[in-house]
Design a protein around this motif. Structure first.
Motif, PDB file in Angstrom:
ATOM      1  N   PHE A  10       1.104   3.691  88.717  1.00 55.98           N
ATOM      2  CA  PHE A  10       1.957   4.862  88.545  1.00 55.98           C
ATOM      3  C   PHE A  10       1.750   5.331  87.107  1.00 55.98           C
ATOM      4  N   HIS A  42       3.343   7.912  84.349  1.00 59.90           N
ATOM      5  CA  HIS A  42       4.339   8.909  83.928  1.00 59.90           C
ATOM      6  C   HIS A  42       3.853   9.512  82.618  1.00 59.90           C
ATOM      7  N   GLU A  48      12.138  10.262  80.192  1.00 63.05           N
ATOM      8  CA  GLU A  48      11.627  11.441  80.882  1.00 63.05           C
ATOM      9  C   GLU A  48      12.799  12.208  81.497  1.00 63.05           C
ATOM     10  N   TRP A  61      15.675  12.678  81.928  1.00 62.07           N
ATOM     11  CA  TRP A  61      17.060  12.191  81.907  1.00 62.07           C
ATOM     12  C   TRP A  61      17.677  12.298  80.515  1.00 62.07           C
ATOM     13  N   HIS A  76       7.651  16.304  86.475  1.00 63.90           N
ATOM     14  CA  HIS A  76       8.890  15.497  86.513  1.00 63.90           C
ATOM     15  C   HIS A  76      10.091  16.435  86.599  1.00 63.90           C
ATOM     16  N   HIS A  77      11.304  15.858  86.536  1.00 66.30           N
ATOM     17  CA  HIS A  77      12.518  16.678  86.706  1.00 66.30           C
ATOM     18  C   HIS A  77      12.644  17.757  85.620  1.00 66.30           C
ATOM     19  N   TYR A 102       2.785  12.689  92.036  1.00 64.12           N
ATOM     20  CA  TYR A 102       4.251  12.640  91.963  1.00 64.12           C
ATOM     21  C   TYR A 102       4.736  14.062  91.727  1.00 64.12           C
ATOM     22  N   TRP A 112       4.098  11.580  96.137  1.00 62.63           N
ATOM     23  CA  TRP A 112       5.222  10.713  95.755  1.00 62.63           C
ATOM     24  C   TRP A 112       6.343  11.643  95.300  1.00 62.63           C
ATOM     25  N   ASP A 136      10.199  12.914  94.455  1.00 63.24           N
ATOM     26  CA  ASP A 136      11.333  12.320  93.759  1.00 63.24           C
ATOM     27  C   ASP A 136      12.380  13.416  93.549  1.00 63.24           C
ATOM     28  N   TRP A 157      17.823  13.651  95.775  1.00 65.32           N
ATOM     29  CA  TRP A 157      19.244  13.331  95.980  1.00 65.32           C
ATOM     30  C   TRP A 157      20.194  14.495  95.723  1.00 65.32           C
ATOM     31  N   ARG A 205      11.046   9.920  99.764  1.00 63.88           N
ATOM     32  CA  ARG A 205      12.050  10.673  99.006  1.00 63.88           C
ATOM     33  C   ARG A 205      12.062  12.177  99.276  1.00 63.88           C
ATOM     34  N   GLU A 252      12.976   0.466  94.075  1.00 67.18           N
ATOM     35  CA  GLU A 252      12.627   0.775  92.684  1.00 67.18           C
ATOM     36  C   GLU A 252      13.136  -0.312  91.745  1.00 67.18           C
ATOM     37  N   CYS A 261       8.149   0.205  93.158  1.00 69.89           N
ATOM     38  CA  CYS A 261       7.655   0.801  91.913  1.00 69.89           C
ATOM     39  C   CYS A 261       8.361   0.141  90.747  1.00 69.89           C
ATOM     40  N   TRP A 269       9.619   4.405  82.027  1.00 68.87           N
ATOM     41  CA  TRP A 269       8.553   4.968  82.885  1.00 68.87           C
ATOM     42  C   TRP A 269       7.500   5.647  82.022  1.00 68.87           C
TER      43      TRP A 269
END
Ligand code: GLC
Length: 448
Positions: free
Chosen positions: A47, A49, A60, A62, A109-110, A153, A205, A207, A210, A238, A250, A266, A273
């Motif tokens: 993986f 990141h 990352e 967050w 990423h997010h 991802y 992948w 993510d 939620w 996911r 995870e 993972c 990450w």
């Protein structure tokens, strides 16, 4: 300061719902079962990141979501992301030499920063950072050249997108503005179609699912669309329950075997990450190999993560771990790929796997045994025992077998000191047929 552990605060209720649903809706492959073949045998994936968060060396995405840094300051990292020493061929060679069979790169990423030249938004490393070029394509090409399966991802939530406003996420949630949310979903579709048409990944992948329900993400339509680009595409779990081909526990190594047929753990090498120069809490190669062997024992894969630096160099500790994995996986190749989950716990004090025809039992020892290794409840005769990758033939003896009882005796294997591997020693036990275990209660006289 507002600290919200998002998994707790926003998604606990939804998480419980998902858990309940996922227990009644097992993750399974809805398309051809053959498409999972390579994944099942791959065992090890890497993986990666990589993103602007490596510039300050912070969490990352967050880090701004949880208000450890303001959004604006987080985005200032764009100017420090150079990728000036990015050497995708070197990455691919290192990944291959570790024994991994697939790799997954965070294309977005997010935080919403795309690593490729997306036409759907301006927020990409191509347009907004000194890197100024596509970073996804060169790695995908290099992986393909090395025969490594290509994974991408992609975060379905995007805390930078104007139609996915992170500031209103708690209350607004587009419940009252489906038109606006649809615009965002269209954007996701557009980016993913770009990724599929440009790089044709073997695996997505996903993510960040939620924050919305699968119907809101349009998971069914999305999956169907992506399969038109590659009918053998594999998708992780996911996108909502029921849409994935495999489960993704995870960080925590499962203690009992996950119920889904295919799964992948993972895990980070340290506690992060992405690249964080201040995080020195690396697990040792030996500790990580033990985790890997736990996955093998339970019939799953390990997706081992590292975070490259903003200039594209790989942290020394990560390189060392991958090199150590390479030493061990090369030596023990026959006891890794194409194995299946081992025998239930209780027969041997060690993880095990089985060969495809179940006639070879592999035993993984991360300790030196005291006198001899004991195997209980094995009905088969042992034909031969050897040390994998070393070849030394070992002696096995059976003690306590009563000719009039069906209870197998104790089988003991003597292991000389000089055959141990510095990390994990593997024994191969050739049986007289497919493994046959005694699982009864052990009475001497059994009633029929
Ligand atoms: C979690 C984290 C995310 C990370 C991912 C990897 O979903 O939110 O930051 O990328 O795990 O599995």
């Amino acid at each position: 300061m507002k600290i919200c552990n998002p998994l707790k605060r926003y998604s606990l209720a939804f998480g419980i719902l998902v858990l309940l649903l996922s227990q009644s809706t097992p993750v399974f492959s809805q398309e051809s079962p053959e498409k999972m073949e390579w994944f099942k045998d791959a065992k090890l994936g890497i993986f990666i990141h990589w993103g602007i968060y490596s510039v300050n060396g912070i969490d990352e995405s967050w880090s701004f979501f949880n208000d450890y840094i303001s959004y604006d300051d987080y985005m200032k990292q764009l100017s420090g992301f150079t990728a000036s020493k990015y050497d995708p061929e070197k990455w691919a060679r290192l990944i291959k030499s570790s024994g991994a069979k697939y790799a997954v790169l965070t294309a977005k990423h997010h935080d919403g920063v795309a690593l490729w030249d997306t036409k759907a938004s301006d927020l990409s490393v191509v347009k907004k950072t000194p890197a100024g070029k596509d970073l996804v394509g060169p790695l995908m090409n290099a992986l393909e050249k090395e025969g490594i399966k290509k994974g991408i991802y992609y975060s379905v939530l995007d805390w930078s997108h104007p139609d996915y406003d992170r500031n209103t996420r708690e209350t607004f949630r587009y419940k009252n503005d489906p038109v606006r949310f649809q615009k965002f979903v269209d954007f996701n579709f557009k980016q993913l179609e770009e990724l599929s048409s440009k790089y044709n990944p073997d695996l997505y992948w996903f993510d960040g699912d939620w924050e919305h329900k699968p119907e809101e993400w349009k998971s069914a339509e999305l999956k169907a669309k992506l399969l038109t680009y590659n009918k053998n595409l594999i998708i992780n779990s996911r996108l909502g329950p029921g849409y994935g081909d495999y489960d993704t526990p995870e960080q925590g190594v499962p203690v009992t075997r996950p119920s889904s047929e295919f799964w992948e753990l993972c895990m980070t090498m340290n506690n992060s990450w992405g690249y964080q120069g201040n995080d020195h809490a690396y697990k040792t190669p030996s500790e990580l190999l033990r985790i890997f062997v736990d996955c093998l024992h339970m019939g799953g894969n390990l997706l081992l993560d590292f975070g490259p630096k903003p200039d594209g160099t790989i942290p020394e500790e990560a390189e060392n771990i991958l090199t150590e994995f390479g030493r061990w996986t090369t030596k023990h190749e026959s006891a890794i790929y194409e194995t299946q989950a081992g025998i239930p716990d209780g027969h041997i004090f060690a993880p095990t796997t089985l060969s495809p025809d179940k006639t070879i039992l592999y035993i993984y020892l991360d300790y030196k045994v005291n006198e001899s290794l004991a195997i209980k409840g094995l009905k088969n005769k042992i034909q031969r025992v050897w040390v994998v990758g070393n070849g030394t033939k070992l002696q096995a003896r059976e003690v306590g077998k009563m000719y009039w009882s069906s209870v197998p005796g104790m089988k003991y294997i003597d292991i000389p000191d000089n055959v141990y591997d510095k990390d994990i020693t593997v024994l191969a036990v050739l049986l007289d047929g497919p493994v046959d275990l005694y699982r009864e209660k052990g009475q001497v006289i059994e009633s029929n």
